[in-house]
Design an enzyme around this catalytic site. Structure first.
Site, PDB file in Angstrom:
ATOM      1  N   ARG A   1      -0.337 -14.330 -11.780  1.00 61.28           N
ATOM      2  CA  ARG A   1       0.780 -13.395 -11.893  1.00 61.28           C
ATOM      3  C   ARG A   1       2.112 -13.965 -11.454  1.00 61.28           C
ATOM      4  O   ARG A   1       3.142 -13.752 -12.098  1.00 61.28           O
ATOM      5  CB  ARG A   1       0.467 -12.147 -11.064  1.00 61.28           C
ATOM      6  CG  ARG A   1      -0.649 -11.362 -11.667  1.00 61.28           C
ATOM      7  CD  ARG A   1      -1.041 -10.194 -10.797  1.00 61.28           C
ATOM      8  NE  ARG A   1      -2.057  -9.418 -11.487  1.00 61.28           N
ATOM      9  CZ  ARG A   1      -2.679  -8.375 -10.958  1.00 61.28           C
ATOM     10  NH1 ARG A   1      -2.398  -7.992  -9.728  1.00 61.28           N
ATOM     11  NH2 ARG A   1      -3.573  -7.716 -11.652  1.00 61.28           N
TER      12      ARG A   1
ATOM     13  N   GLY B   1      -8.350   5.611  -0.025  1.00 58.69           N
ATOM     14  CA  GLY B   1      -8.449   4.780  -1.226  1.00 58.69           C
ATOM     15  C   GLY B   1      -9.756   4.015  -1.206  1.00 58.69           C
ATOM     16  O   GLY B   1     -10.702   4.397  -0.509  1.00 58.69           O
ATOM     17  N   LEU B   2      -9.816   2.923  -1.966  1.00 59.76           N
ATOM     18  CA  LEU B   2     -11.077   2.192  -2.052  1.00 59.76           C
ATOM     19  C   LEU B   2     -11.517   1.690  -0.689  1.00 59.76           C
ATOM     20  O   LEU B   2     -12.695   1.759  -0.344  1.00 59.76           O
ATOM     21  CB  LEU B   2     -10.952   1.041  -3.043  1.00 59.76           C
ATOM     22  CG  LEU B   2     -10.832   1.485  -4.500  1.00 59.76           C
ATOM     23  CD1 LEU B   2     -10.672   0.278  -5.403  1.00 59.76           C
ATOM     24  CD2 LEU B   2     -12.041   2.298  -4.925  1.00 59.76           C
TER      25      LEU B   2
ATOM     26  N   GLY C   1     -10.390   2.755   2.518  1.00 60.68           N
ATOM     27  CA  GLY C   1     -10.581   3.842   3.482  1.00 60.68           C
ATOM     28  C   GLY C   1     -11.714   4.771   3.089  1.00 60.68           C
ATOM     29  O   GLY C   1     -12.539   5.163   3.925  1.00 60.68           O
TER      30      GLY C   1
ATOM     31  N   GLU D   1      -5.409  -3.362   1.280  1.00 61.82           N
ATOM     32  CA  GLU D   1      -4.055  -3.911   1.117  1.00 61.82           C
ATOM     33  C   GLU D   1      -3.254  -3.848   2.416  1.00 61.82           C
ATOM     34  O   GLU D   1      -2.300  -4.604   2.612  1.00 61.82           O
ATOM     35  CB  GLU D   1      -3.326  -3.161  -0.011  1.00 61.82           C
ATOM     36  CG  GLU D   1      -2.008  -3.826  -0.408  1.00 61.82           C
ATOM     37  CD  GLU D   1      -1.275  -3.103  -1.535  1.00 61.82           C
ATOM     38  OE1 GLU D   1      -1.845  -2.167  -2.128  1.00 61.82           O
ATOM     39  OE2 GLU D   1      -0.120  -3.486  -1.816  1.00 61.82           O
TER      40      GLU D   1
ATOM     41  N   ARG E   1      -2.019 -12.749  -5.012  1.00 57.65           N
ATOM     42  CA  ARG E   1      -3.331 -12.178  -5.305  1.00 57.65           C
ATOM     43  C   ARG E   1      -3.645 -12.336  -6.785  1.00 57.65           C
ATOM     44  O   ARG E   1      -2.804 -12.060  -7.633  1.00 57.65           O
ATOM     45  CB  ARG E   1      -3.369 -10.701  -4.924  1.00 57.65           C
ATOM     46  CG  ARG E   1      -4.710 -10.056  -5.224  1.00 57.65           C
ATOM     47  CD  ARG E   1      -4.779  -8.624  -4.733  1.00 57.65           C
ATOM     48  NE  ARG E   1      -3.870  -7.734  -5.431  1.00 57.65           N
ATOM     49  CZ  ARG E   1      -4.056  -7.296  -6.673  1.00 57.65           C
ATOM     50  NH1 ARG E   1      -5.083  -7.697  -7.385  1.00 57.65           N
ATOM     51  NH2 ARG E   1      -3.189  -6.469  -7.223  1.00 57.65           N
TER      52      ARG E   1
ATOM     53  N   HIS F   1       4.478  -8.141 -10.359  1.00 57.93           N
ATOM     54  CA  HIS F   1       3.523  -8.177 -11.471  1.00 57.93           C
ATOM     55  C   HIS F   1       4.253  -8.432 -12.792  1.00 57.93           C
ATOM     56  O   HIS F   1       5.249  -7.788 -13.072  1.00 57.93           O
ATOM     57  CB  HIS F   1       2.781  -6.840 -11.535  1.00 57.93           C
ATOM     58  CG  HIS F   1       1.568  -6.873 -12.408  1.00 57.93           C
ATOM     59  ND1 HIS F   1       1.646  -7.001 -13.769  1.00 57.93           N
ATOM     60  CD2 HIS F   1       0.251  -6.805 -12.108  1.00 57.93           C
ATOM     61  CE1 HIS F   1       0.411  -7.004 -14.267  1.00 57.93           C
ATOM     62  NE2 HIS F   1      -0.444  -6.890 -13.283  1.00 57.93           N
TER      63      HIS F   1
END
Lengths: 257, 646
Positions: free
Chosen positions: B337, B49-50, B52, B432, B442, B273
């Site tokens: 949130r 992902g972003l 890794g 994360e 977050r 969320h």
């Protein structure tokens, strides 16, 4: 709702496959087709049979993992819709739904509905990037990009790499996938230095993977869940021809699309 | 019961000096690996992902020999792809008063004073570099007519600092990252291992030296040795079964590392969320998020009268309660949130909910369409509206959306120090999967920022420091080491046990039940009694699982039930730890809301006297008896205060 699922079963890459039909009950119209397959798989597991293997992940139409031929159409009958987003309300009570894997020489079947799409990764590795190392970028606003160009680049960049374009094409061509990436970068100032090399290498890799050529059927555009236009293919050809003139010694064999 | 460690205080290795210069000083002082030596080091990166993907690409660019693993068929499908709304950066392109300081301040406050200040400051500092990097990669960010980058607003901030690419920001950032990664694959520095699931960490002489994973196609159990391991395997919101995460998202890699000695921090900090499409039926496999960016222009409301079943168009303006605007006039629909989610729950619990189930509130765009015109609204949110329409069969251009909160993100994760290293030397954890930057809540558009900051700009420095400092090179190991054999046989044994289980219930049924327990007792509202109930229910469910689960198929084959069985088994241990952590934390903060601890207005009430620490849990061998360590949190720059968004 009650439906019949006629699904392709194939135990492995070298095994012979066949269709098998199952009844599935208790389906709600707001469920997705993949959730219907989940219900079928629960049913099969409980009966001690092998569940139907299929790929899926995000289940909201963006990761590109799911890809099924549904009633002969890549991702089914809805326009701009992935298999995971396809809701059962689009099928009638008692409907027979035929589900097959994406079929193409370059996408060999692994099991049931799961295919190997790693050819796409190898095409991207051949040039679908700008060569910029982390830490070496200039301030983002030092490179101005007109809004309409950025929007057009985004239209091409929206590709989710699902492979529906290949599955829908009578020639199993990957031209829409490759064209979209080449077009994205051709519209942006970033990566211009390697623009010609990119077009040549990506097209050559596409050919090497065993995808067919484009003959303007436009089935790819119709099947694309992100609505990517076939004009990306025209642009790829333009890029390829231009690059070929620049690098004549490199451009041999195959061709763009 | 939980135990408290005898020497509970942890050292986060935070560099000395004023907060503005900690990272710069640290970078000047840490050790380096020379260019000629980098290729001699092998680094395993798990996850694409972003965090890794960025780590693998950047480490490859530096010349390390990188092995990169993912469970998907290609790195481009990692779940970062689904992030919709945007990415924050303190660029101050809008001239609206933004700065590194303000982003830092907003993030610490948004996290309800439960994040580590030094990490958050570094994150805010690096945020601007991320946008530069992504723009240079050709990420097609939204632009103004003059060609400059566009911004929008997100919850918890009063400046406009969120960069975006339509409603597909995560996808575009991930594709940028993936393209950098594939460039390194082409260059030969990164080797990809898709369709592999990490099932164990190999620790030799106290250091992380490799992994054992299952080839998800052939079923083969494979071993890989390295000089360091980087985990970036995401969060654990799928413990709830229904969440906005991908169906394959799981906690197995981090949980197995936890069982090998890595401390697990703040497992109870989960984010629910506020704007997701409500649940429609029991066979539903996931909940779909509708980006927080919609709250820029959408107005949240419920009918003033309880049980009002009229269609929304027939409820006149003066009979509607725009409750976020009413209660929080300063931030209105853009409160953080956790606050928006709890407000929605309160409205529905008190009988004002809408839709068939009464568990939904309206998110209405009628005013925005009147004010901006339908074309502008389509420009901003078109793909989200289409997605909503495809799922529900209703058009948000004509009817207000119905939304309800859903599990989305987990702030907790493996404990890491300032260098992003866990309590196992050599095991680094990014994105994360770690716990570090978001505290107890977050803020929107901060996850993408953290993942990319960790991967592009932090780990390239801190990993080199570890490698140069630890002298692992002089103690090369191979997969012939007995520790690999042991790990392989343990993994093989568990896999065989699962595949041979021939009870009556499917894995999915257990996962669904676990999700139910967690949602009811460890969800938006928690209390001591409910948490005790959850712990005992989870223990009972876990016992039943190992007695009565049915997996089927073969372990030498593509077998989805088997994959899920291992993940659910881990969730049933982690789920209990989530409940224990929530039970021990006798305060409310951010996403952790203990009903016993609230202000008269129903807001979270912290106890800074007793709980201003990171709760980091050690595995004791028994999931019901974890051991608590603490990292004290000091707020030298943003002073502890009751969060207010009014």
């Amino acid at each position: 709702m009650k439906v019949k699922i006629k699904v392709w079963r194939q135990a492995g890459p070298n095994e012979k496959g066949a269709f098998k039909t199952y009844d599935v009950d208790g389906i709600l119209p707001e469920m997705s087709l993949l959730e219907t397959l989940d219900v079928l798989n629960e049913q099969l597991t409980k009966a001690g049979e092998e569940p139907v293997a299929f790929d899926s992940d995000c289940r909201e139409g963006i990761c590109g993992a799911c890809g099924l031929m549904v009633n002969g159409m890549a991702h089914g009958p809805r326009r701009k819709c992935t298999s995971c987003e396809l809701r059962m309300r689009h099928f009638g009570e008692g409907a027979m739904i035929t589900v097959e894997p994406f079929r193409a020489r370059a996408f060999p079947v692994i099991k049931d509905l799961v295919v190997d799409r790693s050819a796409f990764d190898r095409i991207i590795a051949a040039g679908g990037y700008t060569s910029v190392n982390a830490g070496s970028a200039p301030d983002a606003n030092s490179i101005l990009i007109p809004k309409d160009k950025a929007e057009k680049a985004m239209d091409s960049a929206a590709c989710i790499g699902c492979g529906a374009c290949v599955a829908a094409c009578p020639n199993a061509s990957a031209s829409l996938f490759v064209g979209a990436k080449i077009t994205q970068f051709s519209l942006l100032p970033q990566g211009q230095a390697e623009r010609d090399r990119r077009a040549l290498r990506m097209v050559a890799q596409m050919d090497e993977e065993g995808f067919g050529n484009c003959s303007n059927h436009a089935e790819c555009e119709a099947a694309c869940p992100k609505g990517i236009s076939i004009s990306n293919i025209a642009n790829m050809r333009r890029e390829y021809m231009h690059a070929g003139r620049v690098y004549e010694e490199h451009a041999g064999g195959g061709g763009a699309g | 019961m939980i135990k408290i460690a005898e020497e509970p205080m942890m050292n986060a290795q935070i560099p000395d000096g004023p907060i503005e210069s900690k990272w710069a000083n640290h970078k000047s002082n840490i050790k380096l690996v020379s260019p000629a030596n980098k290729r001699k080091y092998t680094v395993i990166v798990v996850g694409t992902g972003l965090a890794g993907g960025a780590a693998a690409a950047s480490l490859g660019e530096l010349g390390y020999n990188v092995l990169n693993f993912c469970i998907q068929d290609t790195p481009r499908r990692a779940h970062s792809v689904a992030a919709q709304g945007g990415i924050n950066a303190a660029k101050n392109y809008q001239n609206d008063g933004d700065s590194v300081w303000r982003l830092f301040y907003d993030t610490v406050k948004g996290g309800d004073f439960r994040a580590r200040e030094a990490n958050v400051y570094r994150l805010a500092e690096l945020s601007a570099n991320i946008i530069d990097q992504c723009a240079a990669q050709g990420v097609p960010f939204a632009r103004e007519y003059g060609g400059t980058l566009a911004n929008r607003s997100f919850g918890g901030a009063q400046v406009s600092r969120t960069f975006y690419a339509r409603g597909q920001t995560g996808q575009q950032l991930l594709l940028g990252c993936y393209s950098s990664l594939m460039r390194q694959v082409d260059a030969g520095t990164v080797k990809l291992f898709p369709r592999r699931e990490m099932l164990d960490l190999v620790v030799i002489d106290g250091r992380a030296r490799g992994i054992v994973c299952r080839n998800l196609i052939s079923g083969a159990i494979e071993s890989y040795a390295a000089d360091a391991v980087v985990l970036a395997t995401g969060g654990y919101a799928t413990a709830f079964f229904l969440s906005t995460n991908a169906v394959n998202s799981n906690a197995t890699a981090i949980w197995r590392c936890h069982k090998k000695g890595a401390l697990f921090a703040n497992p109870c900090y989960t984010q629910i969320h506020p704007t997701c499409i409500p649940l429609a039926g029991e066979s539903q496999s996931k909940l779909t998020l509708m980006s927080e960016s919609l709250r820029n222009d959408g107005r949240v409301w419920v009918p003033k009268a309880k049980g009002d079943k009229r269609p929304p168009s027939q409820i006149p303006e003066n009979e509607r309660d725009y409750y976020l605007e009413r209660i929080y006039p300063a931030f209105g629909n853009l409160v953080p949130r956790d606050i928006a989610s709890r407000a929605a729950k309160r409205m529905c619990d008190s009988g004002h909910g809408v839709g068939n189930t009464g568990y939904a509130v309206y998110l209405d765009f009628a005013d925005a369409i009147k004010r901006l015109g339908v074309d502008t609204v389509r420009d901003r949110y078109g793909n989200l509206f289409d997605m909503y329409d495809e799922i529900t069969g209703e058009s948000p251009y004509q009817l207000p959306m119905r939304i309800y909160p859903a599990p989305h993100y987990t702030m907790g994760g493996l404990w890491v120090d300032y260098n992003l290293m866990s309590t196992i030397p050599g095991l680094h954890v990014l994105g994360e999967a770690n716990f570090s930057d978001h505290g107890a809540n977050r803020l929107g558009a901060s996850a993408l920022m953290q993942g990319l900051a960790d991967g592009y700009f932090v780990i390239p420095y801190t990993l080199g420091h570890y490698l140069a400092d630890s002298k692992v090179l002089s103690a090369k190991v191979t997969t012939d080491h007995p520790a690999f054999k042991e790990a392989v046989s343990a993994v093989t044994e568990q896999t065989r046990r699962l595949v041979g289980a021939s009870g009556k219930h499917t894995v999915r049924e257990y996962h669904w039940k676990l999700g139910r327990i967690l949602w009811d007792h460890v969800g938006m509202g928690r209390n001591a009694k409910g948490l005790e109930q959850a712990m005992s229910d989870i223990r009972a469910l876990r016992d039943e699982f190992w007695k009565d689960v049915h997996v089927g198929g073969s372990d030498q084959d593509f077998n989805k039930n088997l994959e899920f069985a291992g993940r659910v088994a881990d969730f049933m241990e982690l789920g209990e730890l989530m409940a224990q952590d929530a039970w021990h934390r006798n305060e409310s903060c951010g996403g952790h809301f203990r009903e016993e601890y609230q202000t008269p207005e129903g807001e979270a009430k912290r106890d800074d006297q007793n709980f201003c620490y990171v709760g980091a849990w050690q595995w004791s061998g028994n999931p019901s008896e974890p051991v608590l360590h603490k990292e004290e949190l000091e707020f030298d720059y943003v002073h502890l205060a009751q969060r207010s968004y009014k």
